[in-house]
Every structure is written in C-alpha cells, then in structure tokens.
Design a protein around this motif. Structure first.
Motif: not given
Length: 116
Positions: A31, A34, A38, A44, A46, A48, A52-53, A55-56, A58
């Motif tokens: 994975q 990134h 922000s 932020l 992420r 990937m 597709s994402e 998990l996201s 901060t």
C-alpha cells in the motif's frame, strides 16, 4: 512465431493447480501512504490500495501520520511513503513504527530540495 511444442502444451494444459498458493493481487500489493499538508500543523494522510483509498485520517505531524498508519494497519509489511510529490520509497513497517521522525525528516528534506 513458432507453435508451442506439443509436449509443453500437454504438460501445462493438464496442470493441477490445487497445490499452488495463489494469492489475490491485493494481498501481494504494498500500500501507499500519501501525506499532504492541509493547514499549518495539520496533515491529511491517505492509505491507497491500487487506485482506491483504503483509509484516511489527519495528524499534527508528518511523523505522527507515519506512526499512526503503522499502528492502524499492523499486518502490513511495508508502505510506499509519499509527502506531497516526493517519496522515501518502500519502507518496512518496523521502520515506520520505530523511526517515524527520521522518515519525516527525510521527506521534508527531499520536499525542500525540489519545492523549497
């Protein structure tokens, strides 16, 4: 192009695949993490999977984002780590857990060299 040898074709056509361990592509994939700034003091992050994402979240620091990703996905073996448009490459999860500040420093240094 020459046709395949008939012995080769017969050998592979009748192959029994029950003894072969075939994992879905996603299990073999490393994975990507990134990280983007922000706002001042807010990043932020992420994770990937291919396109597709997964998990996201901060974090207050780049090192915190690296550490948190390793903590949230402990079964991962490694990540491709990015900060904005620079990368420190494929990084084992043990380094992410034990050396997040060092990795963050490398990312900031690289980013500064190219985008000041």
């Amino acid at each position: 192009m020459e046709p395949l040898d008939s012995a080769y074709t017969q050998q592979h056509r009748g192959r029994d695949n029950r003894h072969h361990s075939i994992r879905p592509r996603s299990e073999k994939m490393i994975q990507s993490l990134h990280i983007e700034k922000s706002a001042p003091g807010q990043y932020l992050a992420r994770v990937m999977n291919e396109h597709s994402e997964a998990l996201s979240f901060t974090s207050g620091t780049i090192a915190g984002a690296i550490r948190d990703a390793a903590r949230m996905l402990p079964k991962a073996k490694a990540f491709h780590i990015w900060y904005e448009h620079v990368s420190v490459g494929t990084t084992p999860i043990q380094h992410m857990q034990n050396e997040p500040e060092t990795l963050a420093s490398k990312l900031k240094l690289l980013h500064g060299q190219f985008w000041g």
